[in-house]
Design an enzyme around this catalytic site. Structure first.
Site, PDB file in Angstrom:
ATOM      1  N   ASN A 194       6.555 -13.874   3.206  1.00 27.43           N
ATOM      2  CA  ASN A 194       5.082 -13.858   3.271  1.00 27.43           C
ATOM      3  C   ASN A 194       4.520 -13.937   1.850  1.00 27.43           C
ATOM      4  O   ASN A 194       3.994 -12.972   1.289  1.00 27.43           O
ATOM      5  CB  ASN A 194       4.613 -12.588   3.982  1.00 27.43           C
ATOM      6  CG  ASN A 194       3.116 -12.598   4.268  1.00 27.43           C
ATOM      7  OD1 ASN A 194       2.398 -13.523   3.860  1.00 27.43           O
ATOM      8  ND2 ASN A 194       2.650 -11.577   4.963  1.00 27.43           N
ATOM      9  N   ALA A 219       0.861 -12.879   0.927  1.00 29.44           N
ATOM     10  CA  ALA A 219       0.623 -11.438   0.801  1.00 29.44           C
ATOM     11  C   ALA A 219       1.205 -10.906  -0.510  1.00 29.44           C
ATOM     12  O   ALA A 219       0.558 -10.133  -1.217  1.00 29.44           O
ATOM     13  CB  ALA A 219       1.228 -10.699   1.983  1.00 29.44           C
ATOM     14  N   VAL A 220       2.428 -11.362  -0.842  1.00 27.40           N
ATOM     15  CA  VAL A 220       3.064 -10.896  -2.079  1.00 27.40           C
ATOM     16  C   VAL A 220       2.175 -11.228  -3.279  1.00 27.40           C
ATOM     17  O   VAL A 220       1.993 -10.413  -4.193  1.00 27.40           O
ATOM     18  CB  VAL A 220       4.471 -11.522  -2.249  1.00 27.40           C
ATOM     19  CG1 VAL A 220       5.062 -11.192  -3.613  1.00 27.40           C
ATOM     20  CG2 VAL A 220       5.402 -11.056  -1.135  1.00 27.40           C
ATOM     21  N   HIS A 221       1.597 -12.418  -3.246  1.00 24.63           N
ATOM     22  CA  HIS A 221       0.703 -12.847  -4.329  1.00 24.63           C
ATOM     23  C   HIS A 221      -0.492 -11.900  -4.455  1.00 24.63           C
ATOM     24  O   HIS A 221      -0.861 -11.488  -5.556  1.00 24.63           O
ATOM     25  CB  HIS A 221       0.230 -14.283  -4.064  1.00 24.63           C
ATOM     26  CG  HIS A 221      -0.836 -14.756  -5.000  1.00 24.63           C
ATOM     27  ND1 HIS A 221      -0.556 -15.122  -6.302  1.00 24.63           N
ATOM     28  CD2 HIS A 221      -2.184 -14.901  -4.842  1.00 24.63           C
ATOM     29  CE1 HIS A 221      -1.687 -15.480  -6.892  1.00 24.63           C
ATOM     30  NE2 HIS A 221      -2.683 -15.344  -6.027  1.00 24.63           N
ATOM     31  N   ILE A 259      -5.784  -7.516   8.259  1.00 26.63           N
ATOM     32  CA  ILE A 259      -7.095  -8.120   8.487  1.00 26.63           C
ATOM     33  C   ILE A 259      -6.954  -8.879   9.806  1.00 26.63           C
ATOM     34  O   ILE A 259      -6.295  -9.922   9.854  1.00 26.63           O
ATOM     35  CB  ILE A 259      -7.503  -9.066   7.329  1.00 26.63           C
ATOM     36  CG1 ILE A 259      -7.531  -8.303   5.992  1.00 26.63           C
ATOM     37  CG2 ILE A 259      -8.870  -9.703   7.621  1.00 26.63           C
ATOM     38  CD1 ILE A 259      -8.522  -7.162   5.900  1.00 26.63           C
ATOM     39  N   ILE A 288      -1.718  -2.529   6.009  1.00 22.68           N
ATOM     40  CA  ILE A 288      -2.995  -3.240   6.086  1.00 22.68           C
ATOM     41  C   ILE A 288      -2.914  -4.390   7.084  1.00 22.68           C
ATOM     42  O   ILE A 288      -1.860  -5.022   7.226  1.00 22.68           O
ATOM     43  CB  ILE A 288      -3.416  -3.789   4.690  1.00 22.68           C
ATOM     44  CG1 ILE A 288      -4.727  -4.588   4.789  1.00 22.68           C
ATOM     45  CG2 ILE A 288      -2.307  -4.652   4.080  1.00 22.68           C
ATOM     46  CD1 ILE A 288      -5.303  -5.000   3.450  1.00 22.68           C
ATOM     47  N   TYR A 298      -0.677  -8.745  -3.443  1.00 24.10           N
ATOM     48  CA  TYR A 298      -0.251  -7.414  -3.891  1.00 24.10           C
ATOM     49  C   TYR A 298       0.018  -7.410  -5.397  1.00 24.10           C
ATOM     50  O   TYR A 298      -0.297  -6.459  -6.097  1.00 24.10           O
ATOM     51  CB  TYR A 298       0.987  -6.951  -3.112  1.00 24.10           C
ATOM     52  CG  TYR A 298       0.786  -6.914  -1.605  1.00 24.10           C
ATOM     53  CD1 TYR A 298      -0.471  -6.630  -1.070  1.00 24.10           C
ATOM     54  CD2 TYR A 298       1.820  -7.159  -0.717  1.00 24.10           C
ATOM     55  CE1 TYR A 298      -0.680  -6.592   0.303  1.00 24.10           C
ATOM     56  CE2 TYR A 298       1.630  -7.121   0.661  1.00 24.10           C
ATOM     57  CZ  TYR A 298       0.373  -6.842   1.167  1.00 24.10           C
ATOM     58  OH  TYR A 298       0.175  -6.814   2.521  1.00 24.10           O
ATOM     59  N   GLY A 345     -10.546 -15.102   2.021  1.00 26.82           N
ATOM     60  CA  GLY A 345     -11.867 -14.981   1.396  1.00 26.82           C
ATOM     61  C   GLY A 345     -11.942 -13.830   0.405  1.00 26.82           C
ATOM     62  O   GLY A 345     -13.027 -13.458  -0.042  1.00 26.82           O
TER      63      GLY A 345
END
Lengths: 175, 179
Positions: B135, B138-140, B96, B94, B142, B104
């Site tokens: 990161n 991002a881990v949060h 963005i 992924i 996922y 957001g």
């Protein structure tokens, strides 16, 4: 100085056309491929192609494993899929001659490939991913590999899902 | 029945040739690529080729553009790689790319929408991803979506002058969370 490819029990060497009959038999032996990625029967043409493409090189470094005592060829192993920037490669091994299972031959061969990977290919990390089984984990731990991840239900084979285990060895960790 | 391509904020759609300029901009932006595997500059020709390759959607190549439902504005991309029919597993990727849509909830919604698509439309059993261990943001995300941290690959990636650890995370059928 002893070659990195010379172990205590086994010697690693390039695969030759003469290895094809063994390799083909192993690739179709249900017990040998039980926990390998192989799933469909291997045609003779596929085995022949694998041997033809087997000159050890940076991208695909495959060796035949010879028993030093008897000179019998007992399996193969290789380092492949190297991520050049990461200096990381995957290890794959198949001990095709079942009489040699549980005798330390796999561990010795694995150590040889890792010595070669670190000393001659300048790798920093060697890894393997395989379906969970006690024998393999112990064998890798003996060589110094560390269990890093358990991918739940990562492989479906023989009628059920199995966790995939990822283990790795960094420069200086080989035992 | 709700569209399988729509979440709460985003819609997944096929990629189109006119997406190329945005992709070129995003994937040459250090702030975007620092968290991705991309390391060399990407040419317009490579982006064009990528879009052509991903325009034929199917089981082996589910690669989507992500657009906002509100304005139909393209903000990123998402998809599966290494789809294995026997293991019913796939690797998720992924990005963005539009930085004004960071923080957001768009990434979270994109994750949920693609994972739901994987389970409900492709009949996957397991979705896997890799993320740089540092990161944390991002881990949060996922974890919030339901992914389990399954392990850490030591020194698996070299970038920016040093080796970095990489987390392996997995989501099985029935584990996807919307709240």
């Amino acid at each position: 100085m002893k070659s990195a490819l010379e172990g205590e029990l086994v010697r690693l060497r390039a695969r030759e056309a003469e290895d094809e009959p063994f390799a083909h038999r192993w690739a179709n032996d249900a017990e040998v491929i039980r926990w390998l990625g192989a799933r469909y029967p291997a045609a003779r043409a596929l085995s022949a192609e694998r041997i033809r493409d087997a000159a050890p090189r940076r991208e695909l470094c495959v060796f035949s494993i010879d028993d030093i005592a008897t000179q019998h060829t007992i399996g193969w192993l290789g380092l492949h899929g190297e991520a050049v920037e990461h200096r990381s490669a995957s290890l794959g091994i198949a001990l095709g001659e079942k009489a040699y299972w549980n005798g330390g031959y796999g561990t010795d061969a694995m150590r040889g490939a890792c010595r070669f990977g670190f000393a001659m290919m300048n790798l920093n990390r060697i890894l393997d991913v395989y379906p969970e089984n006690e024998g393999a984990i112990r064998c890798y731990e003996k060589a110094g590999f560390v269990l890093e991840a358990r991918m739940r239900d990562g492989m479906f084979k023989h009628g059920s899902y199995h966790d995939l285990i990822q283990m790795s060895l960094l420069t200086g960790e080989l035992k | 029945m709700d569209s399988p391509f729509e979440g709460r904020l985003v819609r997944l759609r096929a990629r189109e040739p006119e997406d190329e300029p945005l992709l070129f901009q995003w994937f040459n932006d250090h702030e975007v690529t620092q968290h991705l595997t991309i390391r060399y500059p990407l040419s317009h020709a490579q982006e064009k080729e990528f879009i052509e390759g991903s325009s034929r959607m199917g089981y082996n190549n589910p690669s989507f553009g992500v657009e906002t439902i509100a304005e139909s504005r393209l903000i990123g991309g998402v998809g599966f790689e290494q789809v294995s029919p026997e293991n019913r597993s796939a690797i998720l990727g992924i990005a963005i790319g539009d930085k004004t849509f960071w923080n957001g909830g768009y990434g979270t919604d994109t994750m949920r929408t693609l994972c739901r698509f994987g389970f409900e439309m492709m009949n996957l059993h397991r979705i896997e991803l890799e993320v740089y261990a540092e990161n944390e943001r991002a881990v949060h995300v996922y974890k919030k979506v339901g992914f389990h941290l399954e392990g850490t690959r030591r020194q698996a990636c070299f970038k920016f002058g040093r080796y970095q650890d990489v987390h392996v995370m997995g989501l099985l059928e029935g584990e996807l969370r919307w709240d």
